[in-house]
Design a protein around this motif. Sequence first.
Motif, short mmCIF file in Angstrom:
data_model
loop_
_atom_site.label_atom_id
_atom_site.label_comp_id
_atom_site.label_asym_id
_atom_site.label_seq_id
_atom_site.Cartn_x
_atom_site.Cartn_y
_atom_site.Cartn_z
N TRP A 1 1.69 64.10 83.25
CA TRP A 1 2.21 63.30 84.36
C TRP A 1 1.47 63.66 85.64
CZ3 TRP A 1 8.28 64.00 83.91
CH2 TRP A 1 8.71 63.51 82.67
N LYS B 1 7.89 52.86 90.18
CA LYS B 1 6.93 51.87 89.72
C LYS B 1 5.58 52.51 89.38
CE LYS B 1 8.47 47.57 91.94
NZ LYS B 1 8.28 46.73 90.74
N LEU C 1 2.81 51.86 86.15
CA LEU C 1 2.82 50.56 85.47
C LEU C 1 1.38 50.10 85.22
CD1 LEU C 1 5.63 48.74 87.49
CD2 LEU C 1 5.75 49.47 85.09
N ASP D 1 2.38 53.90 81.13
CA ASP D 1 3.23 52.76 80.77
C ASP D 1 3.40 52.72 79.25
OD1 ASP D 1 4.24 50.17 80.19
OD2 ASP D 1 3.32 49.34 81.99
N ILE E 1 8.74 58.66 78.66
CA ILE E 1 8.66 57.65 79.73
C ILE E 1 9.19 56.35 79.15
CG2 ILE E 1 7.18 56.49 81.40
CD1 ILE E 1 5.10 58.74 80.95
N SER E 2 10.21 55.79 79.77
CA SER E 2 10.82 54.54 79.32
C SER E 2 10.63 53.46 80.37
CB SER E 2 12.32 54.74 79.05
OG SER E 2 12.54 55.82 78.17
N LYS E 3 10.64 52.20 79.92
CA LYS E 3 10.43 51.08 80.82
C LYS E 3 11.71 50.28 80.97
CE LYS E 3 6.69 47.81 81.81
NZ LYS E 3 5.39 47.30 81.29
N SER F 1 9.75 45.61 87.07
CA SER F 1 9.61 46.68 86.08
C SER F 1 9.55 48.05 86.75
CB SER F 1 8.34 46.46 85.25
OG SER F 1 8.45 45.31 84.47
N TYR F 2 10.18 49.03 86.10
CA TYR F 2 10.18 50.42 86.55
C TYR F 2 10.00 51.33 85.35
CZ TYR F 2 12.07 48.82 91.04
OH TYR F 2 12.26 48.19 92.25
N LEU F 3 9.52 52.54 85.63
CA LEU F 3 9.39 53.56 84.59
C LEU F 3 10.35 54.71 84.89
CD1 LEU F 3 5.49 53.76 84.25
CD2 LEU F 3 7.10 52.40 82.90
N TYR G 1 10.93 58.62 84.02
CA TYR G 1 10.30 59.83 83.50
C TYR G 1 11.38 60.88 83.23
CZ TYR G 1 5.85 57.95 85.27
OH TYR G 1 4.73 57.18 85.52
#
Length: 546
Positions: free
Chosen positions: A113, A135, A138, A143, A163-165, A172-174, A176
């Motif tokens: 990361w 964000k 992405l 991603d 890491i999920s979306k 859209s967001y991630l 962690y």
Amino acid sequence: MRPEIVEFGDMSFLDCVKDRSVLAISGFNMATTPEYLIKSLYEKYTSTGHPKSLFIETDALPASSGRALDAILKDAYENGNEDFIRGMLVPFMGFSPWLQRMTVENSFQVYGWPIGITAYWFREIASGRPGLLTKIGLGTYLDPDVDSGSLNEKADEAKECTISKFSISKESYLLYRSPKPEIAFVRTSFSDRYGNLTMDDEPIRGTVMAITQATKARPNPGVVIAQVKKYLGDMSVPPRNVEIPYPLVDFVVSSPEKYNWQASSFYYDPRASFKSNPWNSRELPVEGGERNVPQSQQVIARRVAMELISVINSKGPPILINLGVGIPSLISGIISSEELSRNIVSVVESGPWGGLALTGPDFGVSLGAFAVSTIPDMFSNYEGGIIDVASLGFLQVDRFGNVNPSYIPGKLTGPGGFPVIAEGTPRAYFAGSFTAGKTDISFDKDGIHIKKDGDLVKFVNDVYKIFFSGKEAVKYSKEIKFFTERCVFSLDSRGLVLTEIAKGVDIDKDILNKMEFKPVIASDLKETPAVVYEDGKMNLKYAIKK
């Protein structure tokens, strides 16, 4: 309850570190790196076989070549002690050759990361949240629709860091997520009689407070162990000087002097701990870091510095810029020599504002800085687009404007702060040589002379891993430019556009034939100003409009 003050030689404080513990360690190269604690923990493992199977989380990299984490990894590799670590969450490994080697050889899990993500993540965990929602990442290797954020097969299989979306209001967001730290190793300068910790002699504030709070957060408060260079005994320190209040600390460990270096190449310099006049920084010689910089790198840095004048003229002074590791870090010296320090304020991801940023393994330290932020606070300037410009390096650039700064098969250095800085800034000026490999290139007032070019193509059809998404940058109308020693590109919806070439360059031979794709060629193709190839000052301050 006050923290326990540990006498030198007493290692009983390490009994709290159990097998399979999640251990958070501060450190930006050697700045704030608790080298004595790292060394002592590994020595306990080699003598007793415990603790083992540790999972290490860090805000940047607690090492430089042959020091701290790198030193114990070398011994672990050579002596078959690889069960000491089961995994790591580490943003950067460029100055740790043994960490790079063990990552490539899949010795243990490694997750890559960016620095800003890990620093923010510690702060979010400290607040009792499940992870970091952002964000940033992405369209890149972070991603999950593109890659995983893992740097080797063991990490892909174990998935201790995920890491999920998500979609929120059609955006859209991630998210962690990583295991909450159970133990923290941090380094500060001094401890007063109560156990309050100060950072008076440190070159950065780093992420020590956020790491401490993340470890202490509920539902399972952990143990915080602080390395200091000196215990002040009966003395107390002013409240405003306290970085970590004593109720958050369990053990204070005084370490030998040799384990408290400010940077990789020097133990202590008062200018590195904000004890000099920042406006005299142009007079400060650079100590440590890279020397004998190739002329081509200086040329690139000078051209980027020239571009900053146009930003000043369009926005007004001062402008706030970030300088990445490598060629971009050279710009700091140019800003000083051109007497532009009041017009161009440089910030480094480790926290310093202004001053003269050091390079190489000393990167992260600035001589004569006028202010210093924590790493999470500094990254708010990046992710929020508060800075005006970021100059960053590149290893590969593709036809879509995607950038890979550091990863090729068999060799990787990790993302560092690159993805957060590049994505957040409104203007990204990428700086790097046009090709890679051994070259014979010279410069004079007549321009560039390419006798031998590098064998490795850097402008490719598709980058190996996407650390910066050109598509996302174009979507948000960001100003993206690529500076090399022979030409300049910009990025728009058509892809890369060749906007400038150096005198002496043959477009077909020296540019198009050295790329895997054909860029758009601007109708008003310009010639690089010859002053960037000459020695001495460029007198850029006189180009600033009054």
